[in-house]
Design a protein around this motif. Structure first.
Motif, mmCIF file in Angstrom:
data_model
loop_
_atom_site.group_PDB
_atom_site.id
_atom_site.type_symbol
_atom_site.label_atom_id
_atom_site.label_comp_id
_atom_site.label_asym_id
_atom_site.label_seq_id
_atom_site.Cartn_x
_atom_site.Cartn_y
_atom_site.Cartn_z
ATOM 1 N N LEU A 49 0.821 -1.204 0.000
ATOM 2 C CA LEU A 49 0.000 0.000 0.000
ATOM 3 C C LEU A 49 0.855 1.255 0.000
ATOM 4 O O LEU A 49 0.586 2.215 -0.729
ATOM 5 N N ALA A 50 1.891 1.259 0.821
ATOM 6 C CA ALA A 50 2.771 2.427 0.912
ATOM 7 C C ALA A 50 3.397 2.717 -0.441
ATOM 8 O O ALA A 50 3.536 3.879 -0.851
ATOM 9 N N PHE A 74 0.821 4.542 -2.568
ATOM 10 C CA PHE A 74 0.643 5.941 -2.192
ATOM 11 C C PHE A 74 1.887 6.770 -2.512
ATOM 12 O O PHE A 74 1.797 7.956 -2.782
ATOM 13 N N ARG A 75 3.042 6.112 -2.493
ATOM 14 C CA ARG A 75 4.274 6.830 -2.802
ATOM 15 C C ARG A 75 4.237 7.393 -4.221
ATOM 16 O O ARG A 75 4.781 8.460 -4.499
ATOM 17 N N LEU A 77 1.795 8.680 -5.570
ATOM 18 C CA LEU A 77 0.983 9.898 -5.526
ATOM 19 C C LEU A 77 1.636 10.986 -4.687
ATOM 20 O O LEU A 77 1.126 12.099 -4.596
ATOM 21 N N ALA A 78 2.774 10.684 -4.098
ATOM 22 C CA ALA A 78 3.387 11.584 -3.116
ATOM 23 C C ALA A 78 4.388 12.541 -3.735
ATOM 24 O O ALA A 78 5.364 12.923 -3.098
ATOM 25 N N ASP A 79 4.162 12.908 -4.974
ATOM 26 C CA ASP A 79 5.054 13.860 -5.642
ATOM 27 C C ASP A 79 4.224 14.826 -6.495
ATOM 28 O O ASP A 79 3.371 14.380 -7.278
ATOM 29 N N PRO A 80 4.465 16.120 -6.349
ATOM 30 C CA PRO A 80 3.643 17.104 -7.056
ATOM 31 C C PRO A 80 3.710 16.981 -8.570
ATOM 32 O O PRO A 80 2.691 17.175 -9.246
ATOM 33 N N LEU A 122 1.484 14.092 -9.583
ATOM 34 C CA LEU A 122 0.064 14.453 -9.463
ATOM 35 C C LEU A 122 -0.364 15.335 -10.625
ATOM 36 O O LEU A 122 -1.460 15.165 -11.166
ATOM 37 N N GLN A 123 0.502 16.251 -11.024
ATOM 38 C CA GLN A 123 0.165 17.096 -12.175
ATOM 39 C C GLN A 123 0.055 16.277 -13.454
ATOM 40 O O GLN A 123 -0.866 16.471 -14.261
ATOM 41 N N LEU A 168 -0.646 13.061 -13.698
ATOM 42 C CA LEU A 168 -1.865 12.257 -13.588
ATOM 43 C C LEU A 168 -3.080 13.113 -13.883
ATOM 44 O O LEU A 168 -4.003 12.687 -14.595
ATOM 45 N N ASN A 169 -3.082 14.315 -13.375
ATOM 46 C CA ASN A 169 -4.201 15.233 -13.600
ATOM 47 C C ASN A 169 -4.331 15.610 -15.069
ATOM 48 O O ASN A 169 -5.431 15.610 -15.633
ATOM 49 N N LEU A 206 -7.046 3.800 -9.203
ATOM 50 C CA LEU A 206 -7.374 4.908 -8.308
ATOM 51 C C LEU A 206 -8.597 4.556 -7.467
ATOM 52 O O LEU A 206 -8.678 4.921 -6.288
ATOM 53 N N ARG A 227 -9.069 4.530 -3.361
ATOM 54 C CA ARG A 227 -10.216 5.142 -2.674
ATOM 55 C C ARG A 227 -10.828 4.146 -1.698
ATOM 56 O O ARG A 227 -11.131 4.467 -0.554
ATOM 57 N N ILE A 268 -8.861 15.200 -8.754
ATOM 58 C CA ILE A 268 -7.828 15.384 -9.781
ATOM 59 C C ILE A 268 -8.204 14.751 -11.105
ATOM 60 O O ILE A 268 -7.568 15.020 -12.123
ATOM 61 N N ALA A 275 -0.959 20.970 -6.144
ATOM 62 C CA ALA A 275 -0.290 19.680 -6.306
ATOM 63 C C ALA A 275 0.705 19.464 -5.172
ATOM 64 O O ALA A 275 0.846 18.346 -4.666
ATOM 65 N N ALA A 303 0.419 16.399 -2.609
ATOM 66 C CA ALA A 303 1.538 15.459 -2.546
ATOM 67 C C ALA A 303 2.008 15.293 -1.109
ATOM 68 O O ALA A 303 2.334 14.188 -0.659
ATOM 69 N N ALA A 320 2.643 7.333 2.559
ATOM 70 C CA ALA A 320 3.579 6.599 1.702
ATOM 71 C C ALA A 320 4.659 5.887 2.495
ATOM 72 O O ALA A 320 5.792 5.745 2.030
ATOM 73 N N LEU A 340 1.315 3.606 7.839
ATOM 74 C CA LEU A 340 0.055 2.947 7.502
ATOM 75 C C LEU A 340 -0.347 1.969 8.594
ATOM 76 O O LEU A 340 -1.515 1.872 8.959
#
Lengths: 108, 108
Positions: free
Chosen positions: A24-25, A28-29, A31-34, A37-38, A40-41, A98, A102, B11, B21, B25, B32, B37
């Motif tokens: 799981l970590a 999520f990792r 998703l843990a970068d701006p 995320l951009q 992906l968006n 995704l 959720r 997003i 973002a 993040a 992460a 967790l």
DNA sequence: GATCAATATCGACGGTAATCGATGTTGCTC
DNA sequence: GAGCAACATCGATTACCGTCGATATTGATC
């Protein structure tokens, strides 16, 4: 590739063993970068449902190798798919990945 | 403290500017790590809805300072709250924070 | 097949984060 | 107030990650 469906019940509902916590970590990792995320968006909100990698470099303001690296991380996390067509590579999101994240965050 | 409600639409639905973002993040970064967790899971699934920090060290198999560090990260991300009662500190989850992260991942 | 364009990979650098032992702080108890 | 227990902070170490220039790879075109 990490498998969330076979792994994790909602973490607010059931116990989470260390092995599943690692999987799981890792998800999520991604998703843990701006920048990721951009990216992906940009891909998810595109009208066509897919975006050429060549159109992802300029919007995030990073070098081409950096963008390529982040797209690889998203790919390895199963969040996006790459489709090579000729010289270009088209990226699209993998919706159920995704959705699985959720689900893991759902209330008890 | 990072504010998700004031920040980010889903997003997959709307454009995401770089500042948002970064905020997002940061939130996902708190999720992460496998130890965090597990801690979140232990707190969220406890019958009483709160757990003494003293009962969180042994289950995750890390040193007391390491656990304290991770609890701080979760606190600063707004995912858990700490309530000091005498010598002990009781941790509980902040449900709406996890709900906000779910919302951000919602389908278009 | 030589050239050019789009991506990926490589190698290196700098920053950041996980971890732990040692120590500090706080609050309880006698 | 001395001693003890719970928790946080500090300092140091190690490992990992984001970034980019340089280079390799792949495919199209002439």
């Amino acid at each position: 590739m990490l498998d969330l469906a076979a792994c994790c019940a909602p973490i607010r509902r059931e116990p989470l063993d260390p092995a599943d916590a690692r999987v799981l970590a890792e998800a999520f990792r991604a998703l843990a970068d701006p920048v990721r995320l951009q990216l992906l968006n940009l891909i998810a909100t595109s009208a066509a449902g897919e975006v050429c990698a060549c159109d992802l470099v300029e919007p995030v303001g990073k070098s081409q190798p950096t963008v390529s690296h982040h797209l690889k991380v998203l790919r390895e996390a199963g969040l996006v798919e790459a489709d090579k067509r000729g010289t270009w590579v088209w990226y699209s999101v993998v919706p159920h990945r995704l959705d699985e994240l959720r689900r893991v965050l759902a209330r008890r």
